[in-house]
Scaffold this motif. Structure first.
Motif, PDB file in Angstrom:
ATOM      1  N   PHE A  27       4.786  -3.544   8.507  1.00 39.34           N
ATOM      2  CA  PHE A  27       6.186  -3.178   8.668  1.00 39.34           C
ATOM      3  C   PHE A  27       7.116  -4.368   8.409  1.00 39.34           C
ATOM      4  O   PHE A  27       8.208  -4.203   7.874  1.00 39.34           O
ATOM      5  CB  PHE A  27       6.447  -2.591  10.055  1.00 39.34           C
TER       6      PHE A  27
ATOM      7  N   ALA B 125       7.374  -4.640   4.735  1.00 37.90           N
ATOM      8  CA  ALA B 125       8.253  -3.577   4.250  1.00 37.90           C
ATOM      9  C   ALA B 125       9.722  -3.916   4.518  1.00 37.90           C
ATOM     10  O   ALA B 125      10.584  -3.693   3.667  1.00 37.90           O
ATOM     11  CB  ALA B 125       7.892  -2.246   4.907  1.00 37.90           C
ATOM     12  N   GLY B 126      10.002  -4.471   5.695  1.00 40.86           N
ATOM     13  CA  GLY B 126      11.380  -4.861   6.013  1.00 40.86           C
ATOM     14  C   GLY B 126      11.890  -5.960   5.098  1.00 40.86           C
ATOM     15  O   GLY B 126      13.031  -5.907   4.635  1.00 40.86           O
TER      16      GLY B 126
ATOM     17  N   TRP C 277      12.655  -4.412   1.814  1.00 38.93           N
ATOM     18  CA  TRP C 277      13.914  -3.676   1.841  1.00 38.93           C
ATOM     19  C   TRP C 277      15.102  -4.628   1.723  1.00 38.93           C
ATOM     20  O   TRP C 277      16.058  -4.348   1.013  1.00 38.93           O
ATOM     21  CB  TRP C 277      14.016  -2.855   3.114  1.00 38.93           C
TER      22      TRP C 277
ATOM     23  N   VAL D 177       8.483  -1.083  -1.020  1.00 39.94           N
ATOM     24  CA  VAL D 177       8.858  -0.836   0.379  1.00 39.94           C
ATOM     25  C   VAL D 177       8.273   0.491   0.847  1.00 39.94           C
ATOM     26  O   VAL D 177       7.720   0.588   1.951  1.00 39.94           O
ATOM     27  CB  VAL D 177      10.400  -0.841   0.538  1.00 39.94           C
ATOM     28  N   PHE D 178       8.359   1.512   0.002  1.00 40.71           N
ATOM     29  CA  PHE D 178       7.811   2.808   0.358  1.00 40.71           C
ATOM     30  C   PHE D 178       6.308   2.730   0.580  1.00 40.71           C
ATOM     31  O   PHE D 178       5.780   3.279   1.551  1.00 40.71           O
ATOM     32  CB  PHE D 178       8.133   3.831  -0.738  1.00 40.71           C
TER      33      PHE D 178
ATOM     34  N   CYS E  40       4.504   0.032   1.383  1.00 38.77           N
ATOM     35  CA  CYS E  40       4.231  -0.735   2.599  1.00 38.77           C
ATOM     36  C   CYS E  40       4.489   0.097   3.856  1.00 38.77           C
ATOM     37  O   CYS E  40       3.702   0.035   4.813  1.00 38.77           O
ATOM     38  CB  CYS E  40       5.082  -2.000   2.631  1.00 38.77           C
ATOM     39  N   ALA E  41       5.560   0.867   3.846  1.00 38.28           N
ATOM     40  CA  ALA E  41       5.853   1.715   5.005  1.00 38.28           C
ATOM     41  C   ALA E  41       4.773   2.785   5.171  1.00 38.28           C
ATOM     42  O   ALA E  41       4.331   3.059   6.293  1.00 38.28           O
ATOM     43  CB  ALA E  41       7.229   2.355   4.853  1.00 38.28           C
TER      44      ALA E  41
ATOM     45  N   GLY F 239       1.716   1.172   6.566  1.00 42.19           N
ATOM     46  CA  GLY F 239       1.943   0.863   7.976  1.00 42.19           C
ATOM     47  C   GLY F 239       1.800   2.083   8.862  1.00 42.19           C
ATOM     48  O   GLY F 239       1.167   2.024   9.923  1.00 42.19           O
ATOM     49  N   VAL F 240       2.367   3.200   8.442  1.00 39.12           N
ATOM     50  CA  VAL F 240       2.257   4.432   9.223  1.00 39.12           C
ATOM     51  C   VAL F 240       0.808   4.891   9.274  1.00 39.12           C
ATOM     52  O   VAL F 240       0.305   5.283  10.336  1.00 39.12           O
ATOM     53  CB  VAL F 240       3.174   5.527   8.641  1.00 39.12           C
TER      54      VAL F 240
END
Length: 84
Positions: free
Chosen positions: A22, A25-26, A29, A63-64, A66-67, A70-71
């Motif tokens: 995350f 990903a941040g 972003w 970013v998508f 990585c998110a 992470g999920v």
């Protein structure tokens, strides 16, 4: 290989991996916000996107991804916690 910790300590011990994804990903972003092209009221009539637009799309896709990873990692850790 050391034994796997169970309970809340094991869950929190594994959670750093998800938090790392995350964080990546941040940061991705934030990079997208920096390099994305500025919005204008004038319509863009060009067919070919500019280099900053292409870079912004790639960073947005990163970013998508990585998110999503992470999920999925969080869900996997949660399922492992529940089943063990």
């Amino acid at each position: 290989m050391p034994p796997q910790r169970a309970g809340i300590r094991g869950f929190v011990g594994e959670l750093w991996q998800v938090e790392f994804v995350f964080a990546v990903a941040g940061l991705g972003w934030l990079a997208y916000l920096v390099i994305r092209p500025p919005k204008s009221d004038k319509p863009n009539r060009r067919r070919e996107p500019s280099r900053p637009e292409k870079a912004a799309e790639r960073v947005g896709l990163g970013v998508f991804v990585c998110a999503a990873v992470g999920v999925l990692g969080w869900v996997a850790n949660l399922v492992e916690l529940i089943t063990s």
